[in-house]
Design an enzyme around this catalytic site. Structure first.
Site, short mmCIF file in Angstrom:
data_model
loop_
_atom_site.label_atom_id
_atom_site.label_comp_id
_atom_site.label_asym_id
_atom_site.label_seq_id
_atom_site.Cartn_x
_atom_site.Cartn_y
_atom_site.Cartn_z
N ASP A 1 14.87 49.17 97.21
CA ASP A 1 15.16 50.66 97.76
C ASP A 1 15.01 50.00 98.94
OD1 ASP A 1 16.03 52.73 99.11
OD2 ASP A 1 14.94 54.00 98.22
N ASP B 1 22.68 55.62 98.56
CA ASP B 1 22.12 56.62 98.58
C ASP B 1 22.57 57.63 99.97
OD1 ASP B 1 20.05 58.73 98.88
OD2 ASP B 1 18.85 57.45 98.60
N LYS C 1 10.11 49.93 97.62
CA LYS C 1 10.52 50.10 98.57
C LYS C 1 10.70 48.88 99.82
CE LYS C 1 11.50 54.76 98.70
NZ LYS C 1 12.75 55.34 99.13
N LYS D 1 21.95 63.24 95.13
CA LYS D 1 20.74 64.34 95.45
C LYS D 1 20.81 65.70 96.26
CE LYS D 1 17.67 59.89 96.67
NZ LYS D 1 16.77 59.72 97.94
#
Length: 348
Positions: A177, A230, A149, A254
């Site tokens: 990410d 995402d 992250k 997702k």
């Protein structure tokens, strides 16, 4: 979800305030209100039920995910097969060979033809030394793909990644990410620095704010590292925009963003047919929700594997039966549906 014969399918949704705006209270109200009104007395086949489920309320992806998953679990239980096998049959993939009946080179077959789905693991944003220590721990746990992250401070993100790479060596894959943390210009600068440093980053996920599809396209155009969308991908309309703009190389689908297995399967298929790489991720579901996502990966395959470590962090599963982890591998039970037989929570 229980049918007239008393067979029960299980579903689950996470609370995702920062991404979808869904809360557990709101999801419960939606399931017990408009979802119940739309589905009770109607078809239990998830493909037939989806139009009713999708149209009963605006948004509320969590509620739709929970119920759509439960309907698929119910269908698999009625068929007496694991959920992954059920999904493979529904989506036209031979679960024995993992081969679509009419092979299309743009649509990957299952990367995991059995009931075992390897996953990456996330390293939460932090100072370089803490990230390096966490990276060593996760490699000791058996993980070979780390998702780091970043995005909290562009000025020091390169130092964070450098520390992780030094800690784990060259044999571990590093993905980043940014969680919408950079603007387009900062993203280009940081990613180029990483490339110049030769740190071997294989993927940068969501470098810019979710609605900034043009910014995402700018980043993709000006860096060599593959860029994954995402939060920018919620539904088919988003995917069409990303494709038209050439905004990304890959997408992270997702269930909690799009509303369940039914829309997730469509997004994966459309993305693959337009040449985009695919991955299935999670949003802090427990074992049941992660198991549903893992079953989709096992059924149809993805080019970037799975980002399904959410339940790995839990001390124990809240369910009796169901999916479990063996190190970096999500193990789907060889039992009907998702294999859940009850709740393991105190007082249940």
């Amino acid at each position: 979800v229980t049918d007239d014969d008393g067979v029960t399918g299980w579903g689950e949704a996470p609370q995702a305030w920062r991404i979808t705006g869904d809360s557990l209270a709101g999801t419960t109200a939606c399931v017990e209100g408009p979802v119940r009104d739309a589905l009770v007395g109607g078809p239990t086949d998830p493909r037939e039920a989806w139009p009713r489920l999708a149209g009963c309320a605006v948004g509320n992806a969590g509620a739709k995910m929970a119920v759509d998953t439960a309907l698929h679990d119910l269908a698999a239980r009625r068929a007496g097969v694991p959920l992954a096998v059920h999904l493979a049959a529904v989506l036209g993939v031979d679960p024995g060979t993992g081969t679509p009946p009419a092979p299309d080179p743009r649509v990957p077959g299952p990367r995991v033809p059995g009931l075992r789905v390897p996953t990456d693991v996330t390293l939460a944003a932090g100072e370089p030394a803490a990230l390096a220590a966490a990276a060593r721990d996760r490699v000791a746990d058996g993980f070979t793909v780390l998702k780091v992250k970043v995005g909290t401070d562009a000025a020091t993100d390169v130092a964070r990644v450098r520390a992780v790479r030094a800690a784990v060596g060259d044999g571990v894959e590093l993905r980043l990410d940014a969680n919408q943390g950079w603007d387009a210009l900062s993203a280009v600068r940081v990613v180029r620095e990483l490339e110049d440093a030769g740190l071997g980053v294989t993927l940068v996920e969501q470098p810019v704010p979710a609605r900034d599809h043009l910014g995402l396209a700018h980043v993709r155009t000006h860096v060599d590292t593959p860029v994954m969308a995402d939060e920018s991908l919620v539904d088919l309309e988003d995917l069409v925009s990303l494709v038209r703009l050439g905004a990304c190389d890959a997408v992270n689908v997702k269930l909690a963003k799009c509303g369940g297995l039914t829309p997730a399967a469509e997004l994966l298929e459309v993305a693959a047919r337009h040449g985009l790489g695919t991955m299935v991720g999670s949003m802090m579901e427990s074992h049941l929700g992660v198991g549903a996502a893992g079953s989709l990966v096992a059924a149809v395959g993805t080019t970037w594997g799975a980002d399904l470590d959410a339940a790995w962090w839990a001390a124990a599963s809240p369910y009796v039966g169901g999916p479990a982890y063996e190190g970096p591998v999500l193990v789907l039970p060889d039992a009907p549906g998702l294999g859940v037989t009850g709740l393991a929570l105190p007082g249940s």
